[in-house]
Enzyme design. Structure first.
Site, PDB file in Angstrom:
ATOM      1  N   ASP A   1      30.539  57.595  59.828  1.00  0.00           N
ATOM      2  CA  ASP A   1      30.309  58.904  60.373  1.00  0.00           C
ATOM      3  C   ASP A   1      30.941  59.182  61.839  1.00  0.00           C
ATOM      4  O   ASP A   1      31.625  58.213  62.543  1.00  0.00           O
ATOM      5  CB  ASP A   1      29.003  59.450  60.419  1.00  0.00           C
TER       6      ASP A   1
ATOM      7  N   GLU B   1      36.548  61.216  63.373  1.00  0.00           N
ATOM      8  CA  GLU B   1      37.658  61.980  63.409  1.00  0.00           C
ATOM      9  C   GLU B   1      38.516  61.356  64.595  1.00  0.00           C
ATOM     10  O   GLU B   1      39.657  61.645  64.726  1.00  0.00           O
ATOM     11  CB  GLU B   1      37.329  63.458  63.704  1.00  0.00           C
TER      12      GLU B   1
ATOM     13  N   ASP C   1      29.564  68.358  57.239  1.00  0.00           N
ATOM     14  CA  ASP C   1      28.164  69.399  57.464  1.00  0.00           C
ATOM     15  C   ASP C   1      28.276  70.544  56.857  1.00  0.00           C
ATOM     16  O   ASP C   1      28.555  71.603  57.389  1.00  0.00           O
ATOM     17  CB  ASP C   1      28.026  69.262  59.039  1.00  0.00           C
TER      18      ASP C   1
HETATM   19  C1  GLC Z   1      26.917  64.213  61.564  1.00  0.00           C
HETATM   20  C2  GLC Z   1      27.272  63.839  60.068  1.00  0.00           C
HETATM   21  C3  GLC Z   1      25.720  64.156  59.457  1.00  0.00           C
HETATM   22  C4  GLC Z   1      24.695  63.312  60.172  1.00  0.00           C
HETATM   23  C5  GLC Z   1      24.696  63.633  61.845  1.00  0.00           C
HETATM   24  C6  GLC Z   1      23.800  62.702  62.404  1.00  0.00           C
HETATM   25  O1  GLC Z   1      26.587  65.593  61.795  1.00  0.00           O
HETATM   26  O2  GLC Z   1      28.056  64.626  59.631  1.00  0.00           O
HETATM   27  O3  GLC Z   1      25.872  63.644  58.218  1.00  0.00           O
HETATM   28  O4  GLC Z   1      23.475  63.301  59.627  1.00  0.00           O
HETATM   29  O5  GLC Z   1      25.945  63.646  62.116  1.00  0.00           O
HETATM   30  O6  GLC Z   1      24.070  61.311  62.397  1.00  0.00           O
END
Ligand code: GLC
Length: 815
Positions: A407, A410, A484
């Site tokens: 995650d 980017e 998200d």
């Molecule tokens: C980001 C991710 C989400 C995750 C959060 C905490 O917002 O897109 O899926 O739960 O981070 O790690």
């Protein structure tokens, strides 16, 4: 996007950016052939033209000497298979012929046209360098009135991208995912243009910022790059499938995932401790709601330090993993790229000592704030850094973990620009680049390190990687979830075109957070979204901190039963879905398909994206509004059967369908063969009296066929021939039916006991089935190891045969 009227302050107008303001190549003064490329030296810039493979031409600007190196989007075997070219030049134009393809360049204007005989032609009416600065090119590509545009990866809006404008710049967009949001987490600068059934593709391989503007001008689109050279691949059709296959030849294909990764995933930000995770797992098993995977979000870590466990919340991960394994669960932990700046933290110090982190031009380690506070970011563009990161995966694989969730790659940074300073430097295997030039590669290179690390450590088992950010080629390493989203009905319906266009961009394994991530879901939304979501390639329910609980049982018995029914259906359909995953891994064609991919000449489907196909024969049409039980479904040419009722419909019409809360409308094309198995609680669950049923939807012409792929679903043994292909052929006439199901490749021994056939829509009542004796009553048939039974009401013949290595054949006679 700003959130006050200041957003429309006159000073914020971007109108000045939109004109034709640049210089064209200028008069071409020199033409040379070098290394099977034609080099055109213009007064303002230079252009190289070469072929890459069958039906793919590459056009790239250059200064000094041409540089045919590629970005990591292109797989090495496809990077330069230059073919012989023949060229001629007159005072007006230069014409280059490569095989059947002709490229013409106007010597004054630089206007380009590319096409092959009998194929739609692309006209780049002008390629311009916009400013004096290096880079910054715009190609103006002519569009015809009837052109439709697909692809461009993970974007908001509808299916057809004509009339939209998008930026390719991987962005952490928590909110809002609305149609005017030009950039999200993934950047795939590839599109297919369709014109009355015929098409071509364009891939602008530039991992810096690029813009695709299909809105500003009615008769042409603008493809713009902001840094580096303009590196454009023209991809021949004429069908969209051929364009996609060629794009896959260039950028690679999804490796076959483990079957468990196709199962249902449950996530939440966060399951806070061992006890909660174990309770969750037991809940799934007690309630008999199938589930393969539980995700661990950031709270499992010690102060959000990657490659650690919080000792208070997760004091005994080994024991937890052992119990979960016993229940048939896989754990997929989140791993972000930011490494906490902390001299007491071994991973950070290794990164410092090994010179693995991104640095400023002046040579200082670049840091920025993310979850753990000030963090450093590995330079994944360097293979030596990926090797180091790969080795770190051992922390997880030693525990028996075989999937990783990448995650914030980017990379997301909590500052004004939301990402790394564009002047940070990347080593890029010796060809140093600024972050601004390669921003969109960061997430993909990280996923590559995760995938290759897991693969090296898992001793023959297939890894699973899930990523938020990516670039063209990401399909080689990871599945993609669409970030998200929110628990809005609008986001449920938008997930369809978004994931369909990811599929039209070479990324078949994708899906949204089911139920929605941010905001609060409702029982009705969860039920409808789960129904739809189990037919997406990637199936995960995930929700944010402080939102209402969103596990399938969170909204009472009725909603739980619906979620259970549809998650179970996913597992029943697993043999069929896996078959289409295999197809995708071979061809690059998506599993979940827009109708237009199968029916490109049908104008009804050009922008149809509230229904979709699984493979080439199944239509799924979800309800995506609250308090709604009816919807219109479009059935294209052919005959279609309601999966639930067996009712038959003629195609090329809209039907009005009743779908109360527990019903997801599904239609199967007559002539198709579906594959279903028993419900399992997890993909590899051993089952007594295991079987696969091939359901044959008979059509008037009497013919149906399928080449069904299967393997162990877990290891790479299929690469050594341990896989099966069974050719199922059915032919019907007035006298009866002939069914043959023969292995054309038999390298894997399936664990099932029997193969069943369900023949749907017979012309007449069957009187005998060869070698199977008298007709059995349904209950006796259920218990028998072989035999046949007939359901008069549904006109379905059920045949059961013991699994046999040589395959099966039988004949059915009508009275
Ligand atoms: C980001 C991710 C989400 C995750 C959060 C905490 O917002 O897109 O899926 O739960 O981070 O790690």
């Amino acid at each position: 996007m700003q959130d006050t009227s200041a957003a429309i302050h006159p000073e914020n107008s971007s109108q000045h950016e939109q004109g034709h303001t640049g210089v064209t190549i200028g008069a071409i003064t020199q033409i040379t052939e070098q290394d099977q490329a034609l080099l055109l030296i213009g007064t303002s810039f230079n252009l190289g033209i070469t072929s890459v493979s069958d039906g793919v031409v590459r056009i790239k600007t250059f200064r000094g000497q041409p540089n045919w190196n590629t970005t990591p989007a292109i797989i090495s075997s496809a990077s330069r298979m230059a073919k012989a070219l023949v060229w001629t030049a007159t005072d007006e134009e230069v014409a280059v012929v490569i095989d059947k393809t002709t490229i013409k360049v106007n010597r004054e204007s630089g206007a380009l046209s590319i096409g092959s005989a009998g194929q739609p032609q692309v006209d780049v009416i002008s390629l311009q360098r916009n400013h004096e600065a290096v880079g910054d090119y715009t190609a103006f590509v002519a569009l015809k009135q009837e052109d439709h545009i697909y692809g461009l990866g993970e974007k908001t809006g509808f299916l057809d991208k004509r009339g939209e404008r998008y930026t390719m710049w991987n962005s952490d967009v928590y909110a809002p995912h609305v149609p005017e949001m030009e950039a999200l987490y993934q950047s795939i600068p590839f599109l297919t243009v369709l014109n009355e059934g015929a098409s071509y593709g364009l891939f602008l391989d530039n991992p810096g910022k690029t813009v695709f503007d299909m809105r500003t001008y009615e008769d042409h689109m603008m493809l713009q790059s902001w840094t580096g050279e303009f590196d454009l691949y023209w991809i021949e059709g004429p069908s969209m499938k051929e364009v996609l296959v060629r794009y896959g030849d260039l950028t690679g294909r999804m490796p076959l995932p483990p079957k468990w990764a196709l199962g249902y995933h449950q996530s939440r930000y966060s399951y806070m401790n061992e006890q909660e995770v174990l309770e969750l797992a037991h809940n799934f098993r007690d309630k008999e709601i199938p589930c393969d995977v539980i995700h661990l979000d950031i709270h499992y870590m010690n102060g959000y330090r990657v490659f650690t466990f919080d000792e208070n919340r997760f004091p005994n991960p080994e024991k937890m993993m052992e119990e979960l394994r016993g229940l048939g669960f896989h754990i997929v932990p989140i791993v972000d790229p930011g490494v906490k700046k902390d001299p007491m933290y071994a991973v950070y110090m290794e990164g410092v000592d090994g010179d693995f982190f991104c640095k400023t031009a002046e040579g200082d380690i670049y840091t920025g704030p993310v979850w753990p506070g000030e963090s450093a970011f590995p330079d994944f563009t360097e293979s030596r850094v990926r090797d180091w990161w790969q080795e770190q995966q051992r922390f997880y694989t030693d525990l028996g973990i075989d999937g990783i969730w990448n995650d914030m790659n980017e990379p997301a940074i909590f500052n004004e620009t939301k990402t790394m300073d564009v002047h940070v430097m990347h080593g890029n295997e010796g060809e140093r680049k600024t972050h601004g030039e390669v921003h969109n590669l960061y997430g993909m290179c990280m996923s590559q390190a995760s995938y290759e690390g897991l693969k090296a450590l898992l001793e023959g088992k297939r890894p699973f990687v899930l990523t938020r950010a990516g670039y063209s080629g990401i399909q080689r390493y990871a599945a993609v979830w669409t970030g998200d989203n929110r628990s809005f009905w609008e986001h449920m319906s938008m997930a369809m075109p978004m994931v369909l266009n990811l599929g039209m961009s070479g990324v078949p394994f994708a899906g949204p957070d089911i139920g929605g991530f941010a905001h609060h879901t409702s029982g009705e939304l969860l039920a409808r979204w789960t129904q739809m979501g189990v037919f997406f390639p990637y199936v995960r329910n995930h929700s944010a901190l402080d939102t209402l609980r969103q596990e399938p049982w969170s909204f009472g018995k009725e909603i739980e039963a619906i979620c259970q029914q549809y998650i179970s259906l996913r597992y029943q359909w697993m043999p069929y879905l896996y078959h289409w995953f295999h197809e995708a891994s071979k061809t690059g064609l998506p599993i979940m398909r827009p109708m237009v991919l199968e029916y490109p000449a049908d104008p009804e489907v050009y922008n149809l994206c509230d229904q979709f196909m699984i493979g080439d024969s199944v239509i799924v049409a979800p309800i995506y509004r609250p308090n709604t039980e009816w919807r219109s479904v479009y059935l294209p040419e052919g005959e279609w059967v309601d999966y639930w009722s067996g009712e038959s419909f003629t195609g090329q019409q809209h039907i009005h369908v009743h779908a109360p809360l527990a019903k997801l409308p599904i239609y199967v094309r007559r002539g198709a063969i579906l594959l279903e198995g028993p419900i399992r609680q997890y993909a590899d669950e051993p089952i007594a009296s295991d079987y696969v049923t091939a359901s044959v939807y008979l059509q008037d012409s009497g013919a149906a066929e399928l080449e069904w792929y299967e393997d162990d679903g877990l290891t790479f043994a299929y690469e050594e021939g341990q896989w099966n292909k069974m050719r199922i052929e059915v032919a019907e006439n007035e006298q009866g039916l002939k069914v043959s199901a023969k292995y054309v490749q038999h390298g894997y021994q399936p664990k099932r006991d029997s193969l069943q056939f369900c023949l749907i829509g017979l012309r007449a009542v069957p009187s005998a089935v060869s070698g199977l004796g008298e007709r059995l009553m349904r209950e006796a048939w259920d218990q028998a190891s072989a035999g046949w039974t007939y359901d008069e009401e549904r006109r379905e013949l059920w045949v059961k045969l013991p699994e046999r290595a040589e395959g099966h054949a039988f004949e059915v006679s009508y009275r």
